[in-house]
Design an enzyme around this catalytic site. Structure first.
Site, PDB file in Angstrom:
ATOM      1  N   SER A   1      14.472  21.984 -15.265  1.00  0.00           N
ATOM      2  CA  SER A   1      13.194  22.734 -15.457  1.00  0.00           C
ATOM      3  C   SER A   1      13.457  24.153 -16.081  1.00  0.00           C
ATOM      4  O   SER A   1      14.607  24.604 -15.694  1.00  0.00           O
ATOM      5  CB  SER A   1      12.643  23.165 -13.978  1.00  0.00           C
ATOM      6  OG  SER A   1      11.898  24.293 -14.046  1.00  0.00           O
TER       7      SER A   1
ATOM      8  N   HIS B   1       0.778  -1.192  -0.214  1.00  0.00           N
ATOM      9  CA  HIS B   1      -0.065   0.038  -0.026  1.00  0.00           C
ATOM     10  C   HIS B   1       0.808   1.406  -0.027  1.00  0.00           C
ATOM     11  O   HIS B   1       0.445   2.207   0.574  1.00  0.00           O
ATOM     12  CB  HIS B   1      -0.853   0.011   1.202  1.00  0.00           C
ATOM     13  CG  HIS B   1      -1.585  -1.280   1.578  1.00  0.00           C
ATOM     14  ND1 HIS B   1      -3.032  -1.652   0.911  1.00  0.00           N
ATOM     15  CD2 HIS B   1      -1.334  -2.424   1.863  1.00  0.00           C
ATOM     16  CE1 HIS B   1      -3.241  -2.671   1.317  1.00  0.00           C
ATOM     17  NE2 HIS B   1      -2.381  -3.475   1.810  1.00  0.00           N
TER      18      HIS B   1
ATOM     19  N   GLU C   1       9.596   9.001 -16.436  1.00  0.00           N
ATOM     20  CA  GLU C   1       8.395   9.781 -16.734  1.00  0.00           C
ATOM     21  C   GLU C   1       7.691   9.138 -18.106  1.00  0.00           C
ATOM     22  O   GLU C   1       6.652   8.763 -18.366  1.00  0.00           O
ATOM     23  CB  GLU C   1       8.134  10.956 -16.568  1.00  0.00           C
ATOM     24  CG  GLU C   1       8.442  11.457 -15.105  1.00  0.00           C
ATOM     25  CD  GLU C   1       8.568  13.032 -14.876  1.00  0.00           C
ATOM     26  OE1 GLU C   1       7.622  13.390 -13.836  1.00  0.00           O
ATOM     27  OE2 GLU C   1       9.256  13.430 -15.576  1.00  0.00           O
TER      28      GLU C   1
ATOM     29  N   LYS D   1      15.787  22.174  -9.870  1.00  0.00           N
ATOM     30  CA  LYS D   1      15.325  20.838 -10.328  1.00  0.00           C
ATOM     31  C   LYS D   1      15.839  20.044 -11.231  1.00  0.00           C
ATOM     32  O   LYS D   1      16.621  20.381 -12.050  1.00  0.00           O
ATOM     33  CB  LYS D   1      13.985  21.243 -11.228  1.00  0.00           C
ATOM     34  CG  LYS D   1      12.611  21.945 -10.406  1.00  0.00           C
ATOM     35  CD  LYS D   1      11.988  21.061  -9.271  1.00  0.00           C
ATOM     36  CE  LYS D   1      11.247  19.810 -10.002  1.00  0.00           C
ATOM     37  NZ  LYS D   1      10.000  20.244 -10.671  1.00  0.00           N
TER      38      LYS D   1
ATOM     39  N   LYS E   1       0.198  -2.447 -39.722  1.00  0.00           N
ATOM     40  CA  LYS E   1       1.276  -1.927 -39.639  1.00  0.00           C
ATOM     41  C   LYS E   1       1.899  -0.936 -38.780  1.00  0.00           C
ATOM     42  O   LYS E   1       2.810  -0.839 -38.190  1.00  0.00           O
ATOM     43  CB  LYS E   1       1.775  -1.822 -41.263  1.00  0.00           C
ATOM     44  CG  LYS E   1       2.094  -3.064 -41.985  1.00  0.00           C
ATOM     45  CD  LYS E   1       2.195  -2.894 -43.395  1.00  0.00           C
ATOM     46  CE  LYS E   1       1.737  -3.952 -44.256  1.00  0.00           C
ATOM     47  NZ  LYS E   1       0.125  -4.134 -44.279  1.00  0.00           N
TER      48      LYS E   1
HETATM   49  N1  ARG Z   1      -0.650  -3.173 -48.850  1.00  0.00           N
HETATM   50  C1  ARG Z   1      -1.394  -4.235 -48.492  1.00  0.00           C
HETATM   51  C2  ARG Z   1      -1.464  -4.801 -47.052  1.00  0.00           C
HETATM   52  O1  ARG Z   1      -0.649  -4.328 -46.385  1.00  0.00           O
HETATM   53  C3  ARG Z   1      -1.003  -5.514 -49.285  1.00  0.00           C
HETATM   54  C4  ARG Z   1      -1.755  -6.523 -49.862  1.00  0.00           C
HETATM   55  C5  ARG Z   1      -2.588  -6.004 -50.757  1.00  0.00           C
HETATM   56  N2  ARG Z   1      -3.570  -6.890 -50.999  1.00  0.00           N
HETATM   57  C6  ARG Z   1      -4.762  -6.590 -51.781  1.00  0.00           C
HETATM   58  N3  ARG Z   1      -5.580  -7.639 -51.918  1.00  0.00           N
HETATM   59  N4  ARG Z   1      -5.240  -5.257 -51.955  1.00  0.00           N
HETATM   60  O2  ARG Z   1      -2.311  -5.398 -46.801  1.00  0.00           O
END
Ligand code: ARG
Length: 464
Positions: free
Chosen positions: A280, A159, A293, A286, A328
């Site tokens: 700071s 705690h 952080e 500081k 991605k």
């Molecule tokens: N740039 C696309 C992705 O990252 C690649 C695959 C594209 N495939 C398609 N059928 N349009 O998913």
């Protein structure tokens, strides 16, 4: 119709609207997959030749072209074109520009759907091995820090209240354990990443005599996907990578929080090196633990990336859908965040100064030996609950008098319980620590054994 768009012309009579092109393009970020994409394509071309689907000469021309394109990209000589959507089409278009029509044979028995799945898996295998390497490094820093502060005692907290004295090394090694579990989780995630999707085609497999075993061997995959529909639409491994990284970040964030507390004047157990702190703009005195952080803060974006991919995946019908392109950016962001966070954390811990006296003083000041007093009475035959009540009264008395437990005279102690004798004086912080000599306890002997074990684990490599 623009020249560059011809590769994807299909049934279309005109170009997509400019805004649509921008909206659907991913080359700004998926260009990071160029090495994996080229490696996959070279292996694919060699496999096609081996199987007699294209000639050896064609494969050779394609390979030479791809190697040259890799060079161009590495020297910043290839201009990526968002009209060509993604990294795959950019490379293919460049190949056509270099070697002519034979470039068109590369995409035989392949689709961008299995191609992109391959690229991310290859990229992720590398990302996992560098994460493993960095986690081991952080474990090493923790063990080194624990070893060089082997004698240091501090208050352990529950705690966030001082509870019982512990070895500083014991506290640090708690994080070693967390990171060890993280390493285990990455190794586990690696198993499911280590599956070759190439050969799945767009979704149904390919009508050519491909050799997927050869592809897997050449590209270093331990397994081959067993269902083409799953293979092109599966991003579980991205979800897992994100989830494992979230857990790592949660651990780092907890340690960051402790370091922030410990470097405040209220604790003053540690001080960050100037190189790992900031000042700071207004208060000249500081020294702020901004690195810790920000590690705590960046945990938020990594959690966000996990939520992102989970939400993208939810409700996707089989098989490939363009939504998958959204896997991605969050993934790359998590890879980059984890790498920089671990690097900076390593440096911060390595250079951090520890103040053993302050930590020990805090352990002494805080009635943290109250449990040991109760255990003393238990050893003299009293049930623990009675001992607990007696020592509770004793602490109340000591606080009212402004005394430490070690400053109460024997006759007063005996007025609380006649079981108190001179040997109660043997109870001090070190005795308290060393009494906890069970497996996993904080006694010096146990901590020393844990340090040996930690070193063995580090030296043993990655055992799943
Ligand atoms: N740039 C696309 C992705 O990252 C690649 C695959 C594209 N495939 C398609 N059928 N349009 O998913």
């Amino acid at each position: 119709m623009s020249e560059s768009k011809k590769l994807l012309r299909g049934r279309f009579r005109k170009d997509a609207a400019r805004l649509v092109k921008q909206f659907t393009a991913s080359v700004d970020y998926d260009r990071r997959l160029y090495r994996q994409d080229i490696a996959g394509s070279i292996t694919h071309a060699r496999m096609l030749a081996k199987q007699g689907i294209i000639t050896d000469e064609e494969a050779e021309t394609i390979t030479t072209g791809l190697v040259a394109i890799r060079e161009e990209i590495e020297h910043g000589l290839l201009e990526f074109d968002s009209e060509l959507e993604d990294i795959h089409m950019n490379i293919e278009a460049r190949l056509a520009g270099k070697i002519g029509d034979v470039a068109g044979k590369l995409h035989t028995a392949r689709s961008r759907n299995d191609q992109v799945a391959l690229d991310i898996r290859l990229y992720m295998k590398d990302a996992i091995s560098s994460a493993l390497h960095r986690l081991r490094e952080l474990q090493t820093v923790l063990v080194d820090l624990a070893e060089s502060n082997r004698e240091v005692v501090m208050p352990g907290y529950t705690h966030l209240q001082r509870a019982q004295p512990v070895m500083f090394a014991h506290h640090l090694l708690a994080y070693f354990e967390m990171l060890e579990r993280d390493i285990g989780r990455f190794l586990d995630c690696l198993k499911r990443t280590d599956v070759l999707p190439l050969g799945s085609g767009a979704l149904a497999g390919v009508p050519y005599p491909v050799d997927r075993t050869f592809l897997a061997q050449e590209l270093g995959f331990g397994h081959i996907s067993q269902n083409s529909m799953d293979a092109v639409s599966d991003r579980d491994f991205v979800v897992e990578y994100q989830a494992v990284t979230c857990i790592v970040m949660m651990h780092l964030s907890r340690l960051a929080e402790e370091l922030i507390l410990w470097s405040s004047a209220e604790f003053a157990f540690v001080e960050m090196n100037d190189a790992y702190a900031t000042g700071s703009s207004i208060m000249p005195q500081k020294k702020n633990p901004d690195v810790a952080e920000l590690v705590r803060g960046k945990t938020g974006r990594v959690y966000g990336n996990l939520m992102g991919i989970l939400t993208v995946m939810k409700g996707l019908p089989l098989t490939y859908n363009r939504d998958l392109q959204e896997d991605k950016e969050g993934f790359f962001d998590t890879v980059d965040t984890l790498a920089v966070v671990l690097d900076v954390f390593n440096g911060m811990l390595r250079t951090m100064r520890v103040f053993p006296d302050r930590a020990e003083q805090a352990a002494k000041e805080s009635y943290a030996l109250a449990t040991d007093f109760a255990d003393y009475l238990v050893r003299k035959g009293l049930p623990f609950r009675q001992a607990y009540t007696i020592v509770g009264g004793l602490v109340d008395h000591a606080m009212a008098e402004g005394l430490g437990l070690d400053e109460i005279d024997i006759s007063t102690l005996r007025s609380f319980s006649p079981l108190f004798e001179e040997d109660i004086r043997r109870i001090d912080t070190m005795a308290s620590v060393n009494a906890r000599n069970c497996i996993g306890g904080t006694a010096s002997e146990q901590v020393a054994a844990q340090l040996v074990r930690a070193r063995d684990i580090i030296e043993g490599g990655y055992v799943d």
